[in-house]
Design an enzyme around this catalytic site. Structure first.
Site, mmCIF file in Angstrom:
data_model
loop_
_atom_site.group_PDB
_atom_site.id
_atom_site.type_symbol
_atom_site.label_atom_id
_atom_site.label_comp_id
_atom_site.label_asym_id
_atom_site.label_seq_id
_atom_site.Cartn_x
_atom_site.Cartn_y
_atom_site.Cartn_z
ATOM 1 N NE ARG A 64 9.407 78.403 52.773
ATOM 2 C CZ ARG A 64 8.353 79.177 53.155
ATOM 3 N NH1 ARG A 64 8.457 79.977 53.764
ATOM 4 N NH2 ARG A 64 7.190 78.458 53.087
ATOM 5 C CE1 TYR A 68 14.926 76.917 51.670
ATOM 6 C CE2 TYR A 68 13.089 76.142 50.235
ATOM 7 C CZ TYR A 68 13.841 76.459 51.439
ATOM 8 O OH TYR A 68 12.902 76.124 52.434
ATOM 9 C CE1 TYR A 90 16.771 72.763 59.895
ATOM 10 C CE2 TYR A 90 15.862 70.993 61.400
ATOM 11 C CZ TYR A 90 15.720 72.112 60.268
ATOM 12 O OH TYR A 90 14.475 72.157 60.080
#
Ligand code: SAM
Length: 260
Positions: A64, A68, A90
């Site tokens: 991840r 990113y 979000y």
């Protein structure tokens, strides 16, 4: 000259976005988004047809961290090319979210106009749905794996909120779920402070107005039996009731008796 605003879209679709965030989205040259589902993505595309989802950068075969970094590069490059860019994330764009902070840091260092507008985070929904006031006895929040792997002092008089409990102990940064064994280890770690019978809560705020919040209370020992997702948050209510501290009161010329 290009610019960046990172905005939050809230948790629940359409209703939890701020007026200013919506207007930045409508007026942007390009909007990059990390949103919880395709419905939220299509809602944002209606506000601005030049919408690019960053969700497809996630993949099980890479860390991840790389994802990113790619998100940051995608955003930074468009700003450098002279566009008015919005990053729509979000929840709150600065809460448990590295990419928006990093994109802003990099662009500010290069002299660009780059800033963040707050949004309604999962924690804000949690306070509302669970009736918890973080000011009542204090509240500590941790990313679960960081909490498990680093030294921390826990305040047992306050609430503890464990974010990303659904990724507990997931150190490869590649998988999108945890395992029963990781949850068992999490329970035994927490058992340093809390008895196994201590009540904990799994909370999931609804992303759509048609969904209900998940509020599941159970003893700490049952955590490994629970179905968890990427949007589960765990709440550990205080172990102890607040108690007056004689030492603290003494600094103010008070005693337990005189303060009561
Ligand atoms: N920026 C987001 C915010 O402001 O809420 C948080 C992003 S963080 C990477 C993801 C974690 O947020 C999840 O693992 C979970 O702990 C929490 N979260 C996200 N969506 C949630 C929801 N619908 N209900 C409860 N917690 C949620």
């Amino acid at each position: 000259r290009g610019s960046l605003v990172c905005v939050g879209t809230g948790i629940q679709l359409a209703g939890q976005i701020t007026l200013i965030a919506k207007s930045y989205i409508e007026e942007a040259d390009i909007v990059f988004g990390v949103l919880p589902d395709p419905i939220a993505e299509s809602w944002i595309s209606e506000l601005n047809s030049n919408f690019v989802s960053l969700q497809n950068l996630y993949s099980e075969d890479r860390s991840r961290k790389e994802t990113y970094k790619d998100m940051v590069s995608a955003i930074v490059n468009e700003v450098k090319s002279g566009k008015k860019v919005v990053g729509a994330f979000y929840g709150h764009p600065g809460v448990f979210a590295w990419a928006p902070h990093e994109a802003i840091r990099q662009l500010q260092a290069l002299g660009y106009d780059a800033f963040m507008e707050p949004g309604i985070s999962a924690e804000d929904c949690l306070f509302a749905d669970l009736g918890i006031d973080p000011g009542a006895s204090g509240c500590q929040g941790y990313e679960t794996t960081q909490f498990l792997f680093y030294k921390h002092d826990l305040d047992l008089y306050s609430y503890v909120i464990l974010w990303q409990i659904g990724l507990a102990g997931e150190w490869t940064l590649q998988s999108f779920s945890t395992s029963r064994s990781n949850l068992e280890k999490t329970v035994s770690y927490l058992n340093r402070w809390y008895p196994l019978s201590h009540e904990v809560i799994i909370y999931e705020a609804p992303f759509l107005p048609t969904q209900e919040a998940r509020i599941e209370r159970f003893p700490l020992s049952s955590l490994p039996d629970k179905e968890l997702s990427m949007s589960s948050t765990m709440v550990i209510p205080p172990l102890h009731k607040l108690e007056l501290d004689e030492e603290g009161l003494k600094h103010f010329g008070l005693t337990v008796e005189s303060y009561k």
